[in-house]
Design a protein around this motif. Structure first.
Motif, short mmCIF file in Angstrom:
data_model
loop_
_atom_site.label_atom_id
_atom_site.label_comp_id
_atom_site.label_asym_id
_atom_site.label_seq_id
_atom_site.Cartn_x
_atom_site.Cartn_y
_atom_site.Cartn_z
N GLU A 174 0.79 -1.12 0.10
CA GLU A 174 -0.04 -0.03 -0.01
C GLU A 174 0.75 1.48 -0.11
OE1 GLU A 174 -2.33 -0.67 3.37
OE2 GLU A 174 -4.15 -1.65 2.05
N ASN A 197 -6.89 10.32 -7.29
CA ASN A 197 -8.02 10.09 -6.36
C ASN A 197 -9.28 11.42 -6.56
OD1 ASN A 197 -7.07 8.15 -4.71
ND2 ASN A 197 -5.65 9.26 -3.80
N ALA A 240 -7.49 2.61 4.10
CA ALA A 240 -7.32 3.10 2.44
C ALA A 240 -6.64 4.49 2.44
CB ALA A 240 -8.62 2.89 1.85
N ARG A 262 -5.55 6.16 -0.72
CA ARG A 262 -6.33 5.64 -1.75
C ARG A 262 -7.75 6.09 -1.37
NH1 ARG A 262 -6.83 1.10 -0.83
NH2 ARG A 262 -4.99 0.59 0.52
N THR A 291 -9.90 -1.68 -0.69
CA THR A 291 -9.54 -3.05 -1.19
C THR A 291 -9.89 -4.02 -0.37
OG1 THR A 291 -7.29 -2.90 -0.43
CG2 THR A 291 -7.73 -1.78 -2.64
#
Length: 333
Positions: free
Chosen positions: A8, A16, A280, A285, A289
């Motif tokens: 990550e 984004n 996240a 992000r 996920t």
């Protein structure tokens, strides 16, 4: 766990919808401030930050001397908000936490004197050293962020978060927390002994500081407005429907597992969802996920599940059950 974080942390090629760079910068600044004093314990620190962003309370368990309380205090110092600490003892009364009504002879009436629970960050040290009567005083305020006393309702000023430390239940003079109270904690974080290299560094740092702990060296990074803003930002993180089904499947599997006497409630599903969103976001992000979900599931479930007596006698653990569940449920693609 480490592989997930490394993946990550890589530079991902996407744009984004939400600008998460200020949030990431503040999270990194918090870690750097804590790192001035605390060596290692990266997993505990990151989960604590996730709990703040998710607006959830956290239970920290470990043997005495592994920096549970110090880490929570230092984290609170990085936040420019009100802070209070309550030491739980066997003789502590609910009024010592919530406050009490005192008769004022001047006004010939009772007036309410607020207890230490009225703060933004509340550190409860050794929470499992107080009996059930005192623990019950926390039920309403942790779940609903309000207190009802003498038919008067007091709403807690946001943000309101409880960090509680406890020693393992085998330690002398401890009580088992009620399941209803445990369910109010977003996470339970188990703190292990440091590695040999970390412990050497702890000794080196302690020697340089001449055994002095200067909390004034910790600079505040976020204020109450920032925290509330980022908590709102976390709610905007995108979660696909098939991931919602994945979370529900994990929690549902705990309710019909032969190894468990008590499974997880829908509050656990919501906790996994919120924690996955925060995980996240701090990794840059604006979408969740399956790895975000898996990363947070164990810390959300480990204090909510109760093994059957047979499994307890066999020294089976809740962590093993959660691992088995995660292995058997198909990961959505």
């Amino acid at each position: 766990m480490e592989d997930i974080n490394q993946h990550e942390g890589e530079d991902l090629n996407f744009t984004n919808r939400i600008n998460l760079k200020p949030l990431q910068a503040h999270v990194e600044a918090i870690k750097q401030e804590i790192g001035k004093i605390i060596v290692g314990q990266n997993e505990m620190i990151e989960l604590l930050i996730i709990s703040i962003l998710s607006n959830g309370h956290t239970l920290i368990e470990g043997v005495p001397g592994v920096a549970k309380t110090v880490t929570a205090k230092i984290l609170a110092r990085t936040l420019d908000v009100d802070f209070s600490r309550i030491q739980f003892t066997p003789d502590l009364m609910p009024s010592d936490i919530l406050g009490t009504s005192i008769f004022n002879v001047k006004t010939n009436d009772f007036e309410y004197k607020k207890g230490p629970i009225f703060s933004n960050i509340v550190l409860i040290d050794e929470i499992n050293r107080a009996p059930a009567k005192t623990q019950a005083a926390l039920f309403e305020v942790m779940a609903e962020r309000q207190i009802t006393i003498d038919n008067n309702q007091f709403i807690m000023e946001p943000p309101f978060l409880v960090f509680a430390t406890q020693n393992p239940i085998e330690q002398e003079g401890t009580y088992r927390l009620p399941e209803a109270q445990l369910d109010r904690f977003l996470f339970k974080i188990n703190v292990d002994y440091p590695s040999l290299e970390d412990e050497v560094q702890i000794l080196v740092d302690n020697h340089k500081r001449e055994d002095q702990l200067d909390l004034n060296a910790i600079n505040p990074v976020l204020n109450a407005t920032d925290i509330i803003k980022y908590q709102g930002l976390i709610k905007q993180i995108l979660v696909e429907d098939h991931l919602l089904h994945y979370i529900a499947s994990i929690v549902n599997s705990t309710r019909n597992n032969a190894n468990l006497y008590l499974g997880a409630s829908p509050r656990a599903s919501i906790a996994i969802l919120n924690a996955a969103k925060a995980n996240a976001a701090i990794h840059g992000r604006d979408f969740v996920t399956p790895d975000d979900i898996k990363r947070c599931t164990k810390a959300v479930l480990k204090h909510r599940l109760v093994l059957t007596p047979e499994r307890e006698m066999e020294a089976f653990t809740v962590d093993k059950v959660v691992d088995q569940i995660l292995e058997t449920i198909e990961i959505p693609r």
